[in-house]
Motif scaffolding. Structure first.
Motif, PDB file in Angstrom:
ATOM      1  N   GLU A  25       0.824  -1.201   0.000  1.00 25.03           N
ATOM      2  CA  GLU A  25       0.000   0.000   0.000  1.00 25.03           C
ATOM      3  C   GLU A  25       0.866   1.262   0.000  1.00 25.03           C
ATOM      4  O   GLU A  25       0.566   2.231  -0.705  1.00 25.03           O
ATOM      5  CB  GLU A  25      -0.904  -0.008   1.228  1.00 25.03           C
ATOM      6  CG  GLU A  25      -1.844   1.167   1.305  1.00 25.03           C
ATOM      7  CD  GLU A  25      -2.693   1.125   2.559  1.00 25.03           C
ATOM      8  OE1 GLU A  25      -3.133   2.189   2.987  1.00 25.03           O
ATOM      9  OE2 GLU A  25      -2.919   0.025   3.102  1.00 25.03           O
ATOM     10  N   ARG A  28       2.405   1.697  -3.471  1.00 31.41           N
ATOM     11  CA  ARG A  28       1.373   2.108  -4.422  1.00 31.41           C
ATOM     12  C   ARG A  28       1.067   3.599  -4.270  1.00 31.41           C
ATOM     13  O   ARG A  28       0.984   4.339  -5.245  1.00 31.41           O
ATOM     14  CB  ARG A  28       0.114   1.280  -4.205  1.00 31.41           C
ATOM     15  CG  ARG A  28      -0.908   1.403  -5.283  1.00 31.41           C
ATOM     16  CD  ARG A  28      -2.095   0.463  -5.061  1.00 31.41           C
ATOM     17  NE  ARG A  28      -1.660  -0.925  -4.884  1.00 31.41           N
ATOM     18  CZ  ARG A  28      -1.866  -1.645  -3.787  1.00 31.41           C
ATOM     19  NH1 ARG A  28      -2.523  -1.138  -2.769  1.00 31.41           N
ATOM     20  NH2 ARG A  28      -1.446  -2.888  -3.721  1.00 31.41           N
ATOM     21  N   SER A  29       0.920   4.068  -3.043  1.00 34.57           N
ATOM     22  CA  SER A  29       0.620   5.479  -2.826  1.00 34.57           C
ATOM     23  C   SER A  29       1.821   6.357  -3.181  1.00 34.57           C
ATOM     24  O   SER A  29       1.648   7.468  -3.669  1.00 34.57           O
ATOM     25  CB  SER A  29       0.185   5.727  -1.382  1.00 34.57           C
ATOM     26  OG  SER A  29       1.236   5.447  -0.494  1.00 34.57           O
ATOM     27  N   LYS A  32       1.628   6.726  -6.964  1.00 36.63           N
ATOM     28  CA  LYS A  32       0.589   7.679  -7.343  1.00 36.63           C
ATOM     29  C   LYS A  32       1.053   9.110  -7.098  1.00 36.63           C
ATOM     30  O   LYS A  32       0.830  10.000  -7.916  1.00 36.63           O
ATOM     31  CB  LYS A  32      -0.696   7.420  -6.554  1.00 36.63           C
ATOM     32  CG  LYS A  32      -1.460   6.214  -7.009  1.00 36.63           C
ATOM     33  CD  LYS A  32      -2.727   6.039  -6.183  1.00 36.63           C
ATOM     34  CE  LYS A  32      -3.482   4.798  -6.565  1.00 36.63           C
ATOM     35  NZ  LYS A  32      -4.692   4.635  -5.750  1.00 36.63           N
ATOM     36  N   SER A  33       1.690   9.329  -5.964  1.00 39.60           N
ATOM     37  CA  SER A  33       2.195  10.665  -5.643  1.00 39.60           C
ATOM     38  C   SER A  33       3.245  11.110  -6.649  1.00 39.60           C
ATOM     39  O   SER A  33       3.265  12.276  -7.064  1.00 39.60           O
ATOM     40  CB  SER A  33       2.800  10.679  -4.235  1.00 39.60           C
ATOM     41  OG  SER A  33       1.819  10.365  -3.289  1.00 39.60           O
TER      42      SER A  33
END
Length: 76
Positions: A25, A28-29, A32-33
């Protein structure tokens, strides 16, 4: 007993063991950032060039006709 370096290594190992569930997680974040940051940097760079049109992806919304209050429909 334990020295400061041994204690730090033990704490790092414990943190990694406890964080294994959250690691996918977090990565993944972070991805995205990074994508958002890259898009914003590209948009800021493109804003410096006044001749290029700016395209924003999203929904198309019909404008309301100010005279009748209807949404772009015509009656025959």
């Amino acid at each position: 007993m334990f020295g400061l370096s041994e204690l730090a290594i033990i704490l790092i190992v414990v943190a990694v063991v406890l964080a294994v569930k959250k690691l996918p997680e977090l990565t993944r974040s972070a991805g995205k950032s990074a994508r958002i940051l890259k898009a914003e940097a590209r948009a800021a760079r493109d804003a410096d060039e006044p001749g290029t049109p700016r395209v924003i992806q999203g929904e198309t919304v019909e404008r309301e006709d100010p005279g009748t209050g209807t949404r772009g429909t015509t009656r025959a």
